[in-house]
Design a protein around this motif. Structure first.
Motif, short mmCIF file in Angstrom:
data_model
loop_
_atom_site.label_atom_id
_atom_site.label_comp_id
_atom_site.label_asym_id
_atom_site.label_seq_id
_atom_site.Cartn_x
_atom_site.Cartn_y
_atom_site.Cartn_z
N LEU A 59 1.01 -1.13 -0.12
CA LEU A 59 0.12 -0.01 0.11
C LEU A 59 0.79 1.32 -0.10
N GLY A 60 1.95 1.31 0.66
CA GLY A 60 3.05 2.37 0.73
C GLY A 60 2.22 3.51 1.95
N LEU A 61 1.67 2.96 2.86
CA LEU A 61 1.16 3.81 3.93
C LEU A 61 2.26 4.65 4.53
N PRO A 62 2.19 5.70 4.96
CA PRO A 62 3.32 6.41 5.77
C PRO A 62 3.61 5.79 7.13
N GLU A 63 4.79 5.57 7.19
CA GLU A 63 5.33 4.98 8.50
C GLU A 63 6.02 5.81 9.48
N ASP A 64 6.14 5.80 10.76
CA ASP A 64 6.67 6.71 11.55
C ASP A 64 6.87 6.16 12.95
N ASP A 65 7.96 6.53 13.68
CA ASP A 65 8.12 5.85 14.82
C ASP A 65 6.98 6.21 16.14
N SER A 66 6.21 7.12 15.80
CA SER A 66 5.34 7.89 16.77
C SER A 66 3.89 6.88 16.79
N TYR A 67 3.93 5.90 15.72
CA TYR A 67 2.74 5.02 15.97
C TYR A 67 3.04 3.57 15.25
N GLU A 68 2.22 2.51 15.47
CA GLU A 68 2.47 1.22 14.85
C GLU A 68 1.46 0.84 14.11
N THR A 69 0.17 1.07 14.57
CA THR A 69 -0.87 0.47 14.17
C THR A 69 -1.67 1.68 13.00
N LEU A 70 -2.68 1.15 12.36
CA LEU A 70 -3.55 1.92 11.41
C LEU A 70 -4.37 2.82 12.10
N GLY A 71 -4.97 2.41 13.29
CA GLY A 71 -5.53 3.53 14.27
C GLY A 71 -4.64 4.58 14.69
N GLY A 72 -3.33 4.13 14.91
CA GLY A 72 -2.52 5.23 15.50
C GLY A 72 -2.18 6.12 14.41
N LEU A 73 -1.93 5.49 13.10
CA LEU A 73 -1.86 6.33 12.09
C LEU A 73 -3.03 7.51 11.92
N ILE A 74 -4.19 7.15 11.99
CA ILE A 74 -5.25 8.16 11.83
C ILE A 74 -4.88 9.06 12.98
N VAL A 75 -5.02 8.64 14.20
CA VAL A 75 -4.89 9.61 15.52
C VAL A 75 -3.79 10.78 15.19
N ASN A 76 -2.83 10.19 14.97
CA ASN A 76 -1.59 10.93 14.51
C ASN A 76 -1.74 11.90 13.67
N LYS A 77 -2.31 11.63 12.67
CA LYS A 77 -2.54 12.62 11.86
C LYS A 77 -3.71 13.62 11.87
N THR A 78 -4.76 13.35 12.52
CA THR A 78 -6.04 13.92 12.91
C THR A 78 -5.91 14.48 14.42
N GLU A 79 -4.73 14.03 15.29
CA GLU A 79 -4.75 14.68 16.55
C GLU A 79 -5.92 14.59 17.15
N GLY A 80 -6.79 13.68 17.06
CA GLY A 80 -8.16 13.54 17.88
C GLY A 80 -8.62 11.99 17.41
N ILE A 81 -9.79 11.48 17.92
CA ILE A 81 -10.32 10.41 17.73
C ILE A 81 -11.59 10.66 16.74
N PRO A 82 -11.43 10.28 15.38
CA PRO A 82 -12.71 10.48 14.74
C PRO A 82 -13.97 9.51 15.06
N GLN A 83 -14.98 9.72 14.71
CA GLN A 83 -16.31 9.22 15.09
C GLN A 83 -16.80 8.28 13.84
N LEU A 84 -17.81 7.75 14.33
CA LEU A 84 -18.40 6.69 13.12
C LEU A 84 -19.00 7.57 11.85
N ASP A 85 -18.37 7.08 10.56
CA ASP A 85 -18.83 7.70 9.23
C ASP A 85 -17.84 8.66 9.17
N ASP A 86 -16.84 9.09 10.06
CA ASP A 86 -16.06 10.31 9.62
C ASP A 86 -15.03 10.05 8.59
#
Length: 429
Positions: free
Chosen positions: A372-399
């Protein structure tokens, strides 16, 4: 003139060859060379002889390069002198003055630019990029020059060794070929990249890659997160603990006082057969390790203390996760499933560009499995961590969250974490 031009072009070509082979040998993967030498055949024999004495091979290439440059400089200088003389006779005024007075500088600049571009910069870049392939491809002509300059290279090495021994009190013996961890990692990465997308990966190759990465893996990369720890309060009854063992199928359960941040130890299911009077009577101590501690050090600690699990704590002393020896072994050998493991991870490819994933799946695993080529970084490991790291919050249902060419739609989430997402990969035009 035509013969002179041909010799100049040939000298440039040879200079490019010698420069390229020198940098190719230095940049090549030593494991690749050793494997090629074991393959058998004519080229393997040539490679073995070329690399038997690395210093002699490099010296031979330097001698050949110097000879080519001397021939080029002599003939190129002669052509430029004739050219400047012709220009001097056919021009007047300012240009005559300029070229006559700056003749030597102009000749030097022109010759140097040509040699730097055609025989130094371009071949060295090209041979460095394709070092392994070109070293093997040009092994035979390199060996011919290696034999041709053998006497000169031996003499040059003898002089340099005498100088090193007398002046610097040292010698320049050829070092034995040592294969570094980085070279082994690069070679395995090359083999992994060469495998077709749908082709299975050999377990041995995967194991070697895991073993090389193992020394840099930290506790937070492997641990079971705090939210998924199965634990019980020390004040609960033995019947409640017994039911928890039955429901989860776990052999060990953490025991805490009041909350999960105050872990007292753990209880093994076997202890319940002894008919204890309370949970505290069968409580065993547990090891505590920081998030940043290397997994290899944790494994050594648990092995020496004959323990099989450790509680991972964060920088504030709170419980961050749980780590077992099984988790560490799985980091090396891959997932080890037993009859109690539940496949709760969602991993589904809907079409070529759309996927449905559990947010707990690791980003590097998804990149390796689905390219896929998803961005990797030492600040997160999981897919959820990637999303939270970029949004600086927790998205809700259907976001919907867009990161580069990736669009994530939240399919399932709570107020504290993301559970399931849909991923659409858009092509960048």
């Amino acid at each position: 003139m035509d013969v002179t031009v041909i010799i100049i072009l040939l000298s440039l070509l040879l200079s490019a060859f010698f420069s390229g082979m020198e940098i190719a040998y230095i940049s090549s993967n030593k494991i690749y060379i050793e494997i090629e030498k074991k393959q058998g055949g004519f080229i393997s024999v040539i490679l073995s002889k070329l690399t038997a004495k690395p210093s002699k091979f490099i010296t031979s290439m330097l001698i050949g390069n110097n000879i080519a440059l001397v021939i080029y400089g002599f003939l190129m200088g002669e052509i430029l002198v004739n050219w400047f003389s012709t220009f001097e006779n056919s021009s007047n005024g300012f240009y005559t003055y300029l070229f006559v007075d700056l003749k030597l500088l102009s000749q030097t600049v022109i010759s140097t630019v040509i040699i730097l571009i055609t025989a130094e910069f371009l071949p060295k870049v090209f041979f460095q990029i394709y070092a392994n392939t070109l070293l093997k491809f040009f092994a035979l002509p390199a060996y011919v020059f290696y034999l041709l300059f053998s006497v000169f290279s031996e003499f040059s090495m003898w002089i340099s060794n005498v100088i090193l021994k007398i002046v610097f009190k040292t010698t320049d013996d050829d070092p034995t070929l040592e294969l570094s961890r980085v070279e082994l990692g690069n070679y395995i990465s090359e083999q992994m990249e060469a495998i077709e997308e749908d082709a299975p990966v050999d377990s041995e190759v995967q194991f070697f890659q895991n073993a090389l990465d193992f020394s840099t893996v930290k506790a937070r990369d492997v641990m079971v997160p705090r939210t998924e720890i199965i634990a019980q309060d020390t004040e609960d009854s033995l019947d409640e603990l017994r039911h928890l063992f039955i429901e989860t199928g776990c052999s060990k359960v953490l025991i805490y006082k009041e909350n999960i941040d105050d872990v007292l130890g753990y209880v093994h299911a076997f202890e319940l057969f002894k008919r204890p009077k309370s949970i505290k009577a069968v409580l065993r101590p547990v090891e505590f390790v920081p998030e940043t501690m290397l997994v290899k050090d944790i494994m050594n600690t648990l092995t020496k203390k004959r323990k099989s699990m450790a509680v991972v704590i964060d920088e504030y002393g709170g419980t961050s996760g749980l780590l077992t020896l099984e988790d560490i072994v799985e980091e090396l050998f891959g997932e080890i499933e037993d009859e109690h493991d539940k496949d709760e991870m969602i991993e589904e490819q809907i079409n070529q560009q759309t996927f449905k994933f559990s947010a707990r799946l690791e980003v590097d695993y998804l990149n390796e499995t689905y390219k896929l080529g998803l961005p990797e970084d030492d600040s997160y490991e999981t897919l959820g961590g990637l999303i939270v790291n970029k949004t600086e919050g927790i998205p809700q249902l259907d976001d919907e969250v867009r990161i580069d060419r990736f669009v994530f739609k939240i399919l399932e989430a709570s107020s504290t974490k993301i559970n399931t997402v849909q991923l659409e990969v858009h092509n960048i035009e």
